[in-house]
Design a protein around this motif. Structure first.
Motif, PDB file in Angstrom:
ATOM      1  N   SER A  52       0.848  -1.194   0.000  1.00  0.00           N
ATOM      2  CA  SER A  52       0.000   0.000   0.000  1.00  0.00           C
ATOM      3  C   SER A  52       0.882   1.242   0.000  1.00  0.00           C
ATOM      4  N   PRO A  53       0.502   2.270  -0.767  1.00  0.00           N
ATOM      5  CA  PRO A  53      -0.734   2.437  -1.562  1.00  0.00           C
ATOM      6  C   PRO A  53      -0.616   1.785  -2.939  1.00  0.00           C
ATOM      7  N   GLU A 156      -5.387   2.626   0.154  1.00  0.00           N
ATOM      8  CA  GLU A 156      -4.714   3.719   0.843  1.00  0.00           C
ATOM      9  C   GLU A 156      -4.374   3.298   2.270  1.00  0.00           C
ATOM     10  N   SER A 157      -3.225   3.756   2.744  1.00  0.00           N
ATOM     11  CA  SER A 157      -2.807   3.470   4.119  1.00  0.00           C
ATOM     12  C   SER A 157      -3.084   4.694   4.974  1.00  0.00           C
ATOM     13  N   GLU A 158      -4.092   4.590   5.821  1.00  0.00           N
ATOM     14  CA  GLU A 158      -4.444   5.699   6.684  1.00  0.00           C
ATOM     15  C   GLU A 158      -4.928   5.167   8.024  1.00  0.00           C
ATOM     16  N   ASP A 159      -5.047   6.084   8.956  1.00  0.00           N
ATOM     17  CA  ASP A 159      -5.602   5.730  10.252  1.00  0.00           C
ATOM     18  C   ASP A 159      -7.052   5.282  10.058  1.00  0.00           C
ATOM     19  N   LYS A 162      -9.680   7.549  11.540  1.00  0.00           N
ATOM     20  CA  LYS A 162      -9.780   8.810  10.814  1.00  0.00           C
ATOM     21  C   LYS A 162     -10.457   8.605   9.466  1.00  0.00           C
ATOM     22  N   ALA A 163     -10.214   7.445   8.861  1.00  0.00           N
ATOM     23  CA  ALA A 163     -10.788   7.181   7.534  1.00  0.00           C
ATOM     24  C   ALA A 163     -12.305   7.118   7.573  1.00  0.00           C
ATOM     25  N   HIS A 166     -13.954  10.350   6.628  1.00  0.00           N
ATOM     26  CA  HIS A 166     -13.792  10.875   5.273  1.00  0.00           C
ATOM     27  C   HIS A 166     -15.129  10.835   4.527  1.00  0.00           C
ATOM     28  N   TYR A 206      -9.228   1.338   2.828  1.00  0.00           N
ATOM     29  CA  TYR A 206      -8.307   1.975   3.766  1.00  0.00           C
ATOM     30  C   TYR A 206      -7.806   0.874   4.696  1.00  0.00           C
ATOM     31  N   GLN A 208      -4.644  -0.540   7.614  1.00  0.00           N
ATOM     32  CA  GLN A 208      -3.653  -0.144   8.609  1.00  0.00           C
ATOM     33  C   GLN A 208      -2.952  -1.397   9.114  1.00  0.00           C
TER      34      GLN A 208
END
Length: 453
Positions: A52-53, A156-159, A162-163, A166, A206, A208
């Protein structure tokens, strides 16, 4: 006692040596011709490791078991263009890195999949530039077969927490979304399961702390799930079309069975013709649908397995992928199963109706045969009476000619010096000749009848 211990030790040594066969000793044993293929089958089409990504484009092409040569030439054309080795024609799976993108190709029983992978950060919002945009368009336009599934997938690599906040709806043209947290909530997946303006579906992931192997396995499960759910519902239009026709055949067959039960002015020939037409239509529908409905059940079972493997957890406010797909796919599959069962039921009823008509025809034929036998017996009786009459006339005729011969013999006796009373001898000879002729004809008749028996 010592001898027993020594013998037991020798036996144990021999057994241990026999169980530890050297590798070269296998060459002296007959090997099953499919052994190596069966071993390799477990490692066929492995999960692709994805970092990722990344952006992926997945396309499933239906070829119905054909176009094998065309597919090989199509992939070889791309390999030659980038000066890399082409796959062997017998290979069911192929993976190659072409620089800006990688291609993973798999050939299945009635479709093939092309997965294009571009592992790099996004240069814009998701789905603006996809993996397929890095593939030469003039090569892509020559792809053989018919598109059954096409989807863009963005990782996508995100928290994760938090995602959730979005506004992912904007990436799906504000369509209603289905979402879940697979792999025990280590990832979040969104999809609309609808086609967008470019003709592709969309998945947004997303994640993690997923390893490349876990991420590759998740991506493959999602892509296969999207393909299998489409292949599972491929039989729905056929089932809907057949169901309307089967209802008409059901009514016609019911009318025929009513005619058979109550008896009407229709002849058995007309009923048999009508049943034969129904049976021909049923067999035609079976030939069209048997494979498709069996494939529907198989794809449905695999889709259920892929749903279980996702290990989804619910995201508040969204239906999970399994909840959404089960509500849509299961009725379609049940419709196909109902059509298949209805088809088999009509086929069995047509067979029973045909048996009933054949039984009626057999009974009519037996009655006609009995009438014919009676007529033949009467004719034989008349013929025998005529034959007896003829036999009586033949006895009289033979006796008459016999007497003529006897009379000729009598006229020659005076020349021999024998004197007799001609009228007296002739009179006494008549009954004797008749009796001899009658007895002779009866003996001949009995001998002939005995030979016939």
């Amino acid at each position: 006692m010592l001898n027993e211990l020594i013998s037991n030790e020798l036996i144990s040594n021999e057994l241990s040596e026999s169980t530890l066969l050297p590798l070269s000793s296998l060459s002296k044993i007959a090997i099953h011709p499919l052994r190596e293929k069966l071993y390799n089958e477990l490692h066929n089409r492995p999960f692709q490791s994805i970092a990722s990504p990344a952006q992926l484009t997945h396309i499933a092409i239906q070829h119905q078991g054909k176009l094998k040569q065309q597919e090989h030439e199509f992939i070889s054309l791309l390999c030659n263009r980038f000066q890399v080795s082409s796959p062997a024609e017998s290979m069911p799976c192929f993976y190659q890195d072409f620089g800006l993108f990688s291609l993973r190709w798999e050939r299945h029983l009635e479709y093939s999949t092309y997965t294009f992978i571009h592992q790099a950060p996004l240069t814009d919002q998701p789905f603006i530039k996809n993996a397929i945009d890095y593939v030469p368009s003039n090569w892509f336009d020559k792809m053989p077969g018919q598109v059954i599934a096409a989807v863009h997938l963005v990782i996508e690599s995100e928290d994760i927490d938090k995602a959730i906040t979005h506004k992912v709806e904007q990436f799906f043209d504000n369509m209603s979304l289905i979402a879940s947290a697979p792999v025990n909530s280590q990832a979040k997946v969104w999809s609309s399961f609808k086609l967008h303006e470019d003709g592709f579906g969309r998945f947004l992931i997303y994640q993690q702390d997923l390893s490349t192997a876990q991420l590759g396995r998740l991506v493959q499960q999602l892509l296969q799930l999207d393909t299998y759910r489409l292949m599972a519902t491929l039989g729905l239009p056929l089932a809907q079309e057949i169901n309307s026709e089967l209802n008409q055949l059901d009514i016609q067959l019911q009318q025929v069975t009513t005619y058979i039960a109550l008896g009407t002015d229709k002849t058995d020939r007309e009923l048999l013709t009508q049943v034969s037409k129904i049976a021909a239509k049923v067999e035609d529908y079976r030939s069209q649908s048997t494979y498709r409905f069996s494939a529907t059940n198989a794809y449905y079972d695999v889709a259920l397995q892929r749903m279980d493997e996702l290990k989804e957890e619910e995201i508040p406010g969204y239906m999970t992928l399994q909840e959404f797909l089960m509500r849509r796919i299961t009725p379609a599959v049940k419709t196909c199963q109902t059509a298949a069962n209805h088809l088999e039921d009509i086929s069995r009823r047509v067979t029973r109706a045909s048996d009933l008509l054949r039984t009626r025809v057999d009974m009519v034929l037996q009655e006609q045969n009995q009438i014919l036998l009676k007529s033949m017996n009467h004719r034989v009786h008349v013929q025998m009476r005529l034959q007896q009459t003829v036999e009586g006339l033949s006895v009289a005729a033979i006796s008459y000619y016999g007497m003529q011969l006897f009379e000729t013999m009598l006229t020659s006796l005076p020349t021999l010096g024998i004197k007799y009373n001609h009228e007296l001898v002739s009179g006494f000879a008549v009954p004797i000749v008749i009796v001899c002729v009658f007895v002779g004809t009866r003996l001949v008749h009995k001998r002939l009848m005995k030979g016939l028996q």
